[in-house]
Design a protein around this motif. Structure first.
Motif, PDB file in Angstrom:
ATOM      1  N   LYS A 101       0.829  -1.206   0.000  1.00 14.33           N
ATOM      2  CA  LYS A 101       0.000   0.000   0.000  1.00 14.33           C
ATOM      3  C   LYS A 101       0.866   1.260   0.000  1.00 14.33           C
ATOM      4  N   LYS A 102       1.939   1.204   0.765  1.00 11.97           N
ATOM      5  CA  LYS A 102       2.848   2.355   0.818  1.00 11.97           C
ATOM      6  C   LYS A 102       3.543   2.554  -0.531  1.00 11.97           C
ATOM      7  N   CYS A 103       3.946   1.455  -1.136  1.00 17.02           N
ATOM      8  CA  CYS A 103       4.622   1.528  -2.437  1.00 17.02           C
ATOM      9  C   CYS A 103       3.730   2.167  -3.499  1.00 17.02           C
ATOM     10  N   ILE A 104       2.492   1.681  -3.578  1.00 15.26           N
ATOM     11  CA  ILE A 104       1.619   2.184  -4.638  1.00 15.26           C
ATOM     12  C   ILE A 104       1.206   3.629  -4.364  1.00 15.26           C
ATOM     13  N   ALA A 105       1.076   4.003  -3.097  1.00 19.27           N
ATOM     14  CA  ALA A 105       0.744   5.394  -2.756  1.00 19.27           C
ATOM     15  C   ALA A 105       1.877   6.313  -3.199  1.00 19.27           C
ATOM     16  N   ASN A 183      10.897   1.474  -6.752  1.00 20.52           N
ATOM     17  CA  ASN A 183       9.621   1.323  -6.039  1.00 20.52           C
ATOM     18  C   ASN A 183       8.661   0.412  -6.804  1.00 20.52           C
ATOM     19  N   PHE A 184       8.688   0.542  -8.111  1.00 16.40           N
ATOM     20  CA  PHE A 184       7.795  -0.273  -8.932  1.00 16.40           C
ATOM     21  C   PHE A 184       8.176  -1.746  -8.833  1.00 16.40           C
ATOM     22  N   SER A 185       9.476  -2.014  -8.895  1.00 18.01           N
ATOM     23  CA  SER A 185       9.950  -3.391  -8.771  1.00 18.01           C
ATOM     24  C   SER A 185       9.560  -3.976  -7.413  1.00 18.01           C
ATOM     25  N   GLU A 186       9.664  -3.150  -6.382  1.00 19.45           N
ATOM     26  CA  GLU A 186       9.303  -3.589  -5.023  1.00 19.45           C
ATOM     27  C   GLU A 186       7.807  -3.872  -4.935  1.00 19.45           C
ATOM     28  N   LEU A 187       6.999  -3.050  -5.618  1.00 22.50           N
ATOM     29  CA  LEU A 187       5.554  -3.250  -5.618  1.00 22.50           C
ATOM     30  C   LEU A 187       5.199  -4.603  -6.237  1.00 22.50           C
TER      31      LEU A 187
END
Length: 605
Positions: A101-105, A183-187
């Motif tokens: 949730k934090k990543c996508i925000a 961040n995208f990779s982590e998501l």
């Protein structure tokens, strides 16, 4: 009738292309990756890609997204629209908990900043390249502040400026772009997405700027995570967009459009144009779909595909094959087999085997049949199809025969002479006497000379109406751009248009020719630049020579001038139509005696 959009039924023998595309999507060792599915407008790119993606939809760990940049054009920046759509798909198709949730925000916030940068200040490219809020003129900031104050009461100007500077500070924007991929990779990892499949559709319909913005957005995702981008487009349009962007680079010795595409697209798949045999099979399948009930059609296609798989190179679909195994269905589809064979060679060459154009031809045919049925008139489909070939490829002759049909109770004698190769020298159709395309058309069954053609032309009246030029509506994007260049009245535009002549099929070439001529005759005086475009374009294909002559015969001597006569001389020499042109010149001299000296000096020397 048939829907003019992508389909999940493979009538185009795309199974081998679907297989390789599905193989690339499924191979996790290739991720992240990019695939280019290249083909002409209407060649079936979207159908191929959607049939390939279908088997992955709903698969655990796979998220599929179709992005149509053309729908967003003019409403939202293509780059942020694509990025936002990808995030929306992930949010909707996965369960987000904890860190996800934090990543996508955070990613949504990055997209919002880019939107503000692009749409709020309109200096996006300058900002990203220099990173400087100071490069934005004060008047721009003031304008933005004014707009915000107009829309929201109680907002003070210093607060707006401070908010913008906080959100778009040099360091934060740069860090945001650097961190986006991470961040995208982590998501993807947090959500358990093993494969993110993004199909970019209709990219070749977009403006060059939108095309480049979309490609730039793809680069953000391309070398991170488990994403695969599939771009369906005419690669000529993509290359043109890149060339247009970098055309001012001095000393450019490479094809920069091709080089750029090769860097972005790792796995190109090119859709071949259909040959006559493939067009016949495609039309046959479309007609069978309407001839048979749904269960009969499924049974028929299963049988055909099984037989075809035994010898795919030499497979021939004919009445005897079907009658032997399915006699109860053979009579239902007998006429459709004849129609498909009748049309295939003409449409394969004349339409470059383009499936969308073939489908539109059939839709026009069925519409006329239905209109006739509403009047309790039964049209013979084979006769109607043969007449429509004239309408598509020999429009001036189609109109001339329509006049003769009206004057001679539906059975013009001239048509009989034409079909039997006994056309007299004084015939109204003499301009087409030596036309090779027309000679081949006359041999196509059935013969028309003893048929009352009035009902067939009655339901074709819209094609005979010269008050409105509807040809542009029928054209592919490539043909539309070519027509625009021909109508530009510039030497550069004419040169570029003529260079694209080989890329355009005979039907569209004829439509372009007629559009130029319609523009010429709509003006009081002949525009010499347009006339040059008309003659030059008419010389690009032999099939258009008789159409040029027919249009020239519609001009009166009063409208012609020395410049147009020199261009007509060029056409006469290059097309070897001296006898026909000199015959027209006699009439022009009588209509405009002051032109006779020019005609003698230029044409008859």
């Amino acid at each position: 009738m048939w829907k003019d959009s992508e389909t999940e039924l493979d009538f185009l023998d795309f199974d081998y292309l679907i297989h390789i595309l599905k193989d690339i999507i499924a191979d996790e060792t290739l991720l992240p990756s990019s695939v280019g599915v290249y083909g002409d407008w209407g060649s079936g790119k979207s159908s191929l890609i959607k049939m390939s993606m279908k088997s992955f939809e709903g698969e655990e760990g796979t998220v599929c997204l179709v992005f149509n940049g053309w729908l967003f054009e003019g409403y939202e920046d293509a780059k942020t629209a694509l990025m936002g759509s990808i995030l929306d798909a992930i949010e909707n198709q996965t369960t987000l908990i904890g860190n996800a949730k934090k990543c996508i925000a955070g990613l949504y916030k990055s997209v919002d900043k880019l939107k503000l940068l692009k749409n709020g200040i309109k200096y996006g490219a300058d900002f990203i390249l220099t990173g400087g809020i100071g490069t934005i003129a004060d008047i721009t900031i003031k304008s933005l502040v004014s707009k915000v104050q107009d829309r929201v009461d109680g907002i003070e100007a210093p607060d707006v400026v401070t908010a913008i500077q906080n959100e778009l500070s040099n360091k934060e924007i740069r860090e945001d772009i650097k961190e986006f991929q991470k961040n995208f990779s982590e998501l993807l990892e947090e959500t358990g997405i093993k494969r993110l499949v993004i199909f970019i559709d209709e990219l070749d319909r977009c403006s060059p700027d939108t095309i480049l913005e979309t490609l730039e957005a793809i680069r953000l995702f391309l070398f991170t995570g488990n994403s695969i981008f599939i771009i369906g487009a005419d690669e000529r349009h993509i290359s043109y967009a890149v060339k247009r962007k970098f055309d001012k680079i001095e000393g450019q010795q490479i094809d920069i459009g091709k080089e750029y595409l090769e860097k972005i697209i790792q796995y190109p798949i090119r859709i071949p144009r259909l040959n006559s045999k493939e067009v016949e099979f495609y039309i046959t399948c479309l007609l069978f779909e309407k001839d048979l009930r749904a269960d009969e059609f499924r049974d028929m296609m299963s049988f055909i595909n099984e037989e075809r798989s035994k010898n795919i190179i030499n497979f021939t679909l004919d009445y005897s094959l079907i009658h032997e195994d399915k006699p109860h269905l053979a009579e239902k589809i007998k006429d459709s087999l004849i129609i498909a064979k009748q049309l295939s060679s003409v449409l394969a060459i004349g339409l470059n085997g383009n499936p969308r154009h073939c489908k539109r031809f059939l839709n026009s045919l069925v519409m006329r049949e239905k209109m006739a049925e509403s009047k309790s008139i039964q049209l013979d489909r084979k006769i109607l199809a043969k007449i429509m070939m004239l309408e598509y490829f020999k429009t001036p002759l189609f109109k001339k025969i329509a006049q003769l049909v009206s004057a001679e109770q539906g059975k013009p004698k001239e048509l009989e002479y034409l079909e039997t190769k006994q056309l007299p020298d004084l015939s109204e159709l003499k301009l087409w006497k030596d036309d090779k395309w027309l000679q081949d058309w006359c041999t196509i069954s059935p013969s028309l000379s003893n048929v009352d053609l009035r009902p067939y032309f009655y339901f074709s009246r819209s094609a005979l109406d010269e008050r409105f030029d509807t040809s542009v509506v029928k054209l592919s994007p490539t043909a539309q751009k070519t027509l625009e260049k021909l109508l530009s009245r510039t030497a550069g535009g004419l040169t570029e248009a003529l260079q694209s002549a080989l890329e355009i099929n005979d039907f569209e070439s004829n439509e372009i020719l007629q559009s130029i001529f319609n523009k010429i005759v709509s003006d009081t005086n002949i525009d010499n630049d347009l006339f040059k475009a008309f003659i030059s374009w008419g010389l690009t294909k032999e099939i258009m020579y008789s159409n040029v002559l027919s249009n020239l015969s519609g001009l009166t001597g009063e409208r012609l001038n020395p410049v147009s006569m020199r261009l007509i001389k060029e056409f006469m020499d290059k097309s070897s139509k001296k006898i026909e042109v000199l015959d027209l010149a006699k009439r022009w001299s009588e209509e405009n005696p002051s032109l006779s000296g020019v005609i003698q000096r230029i044409l008859e020397r």
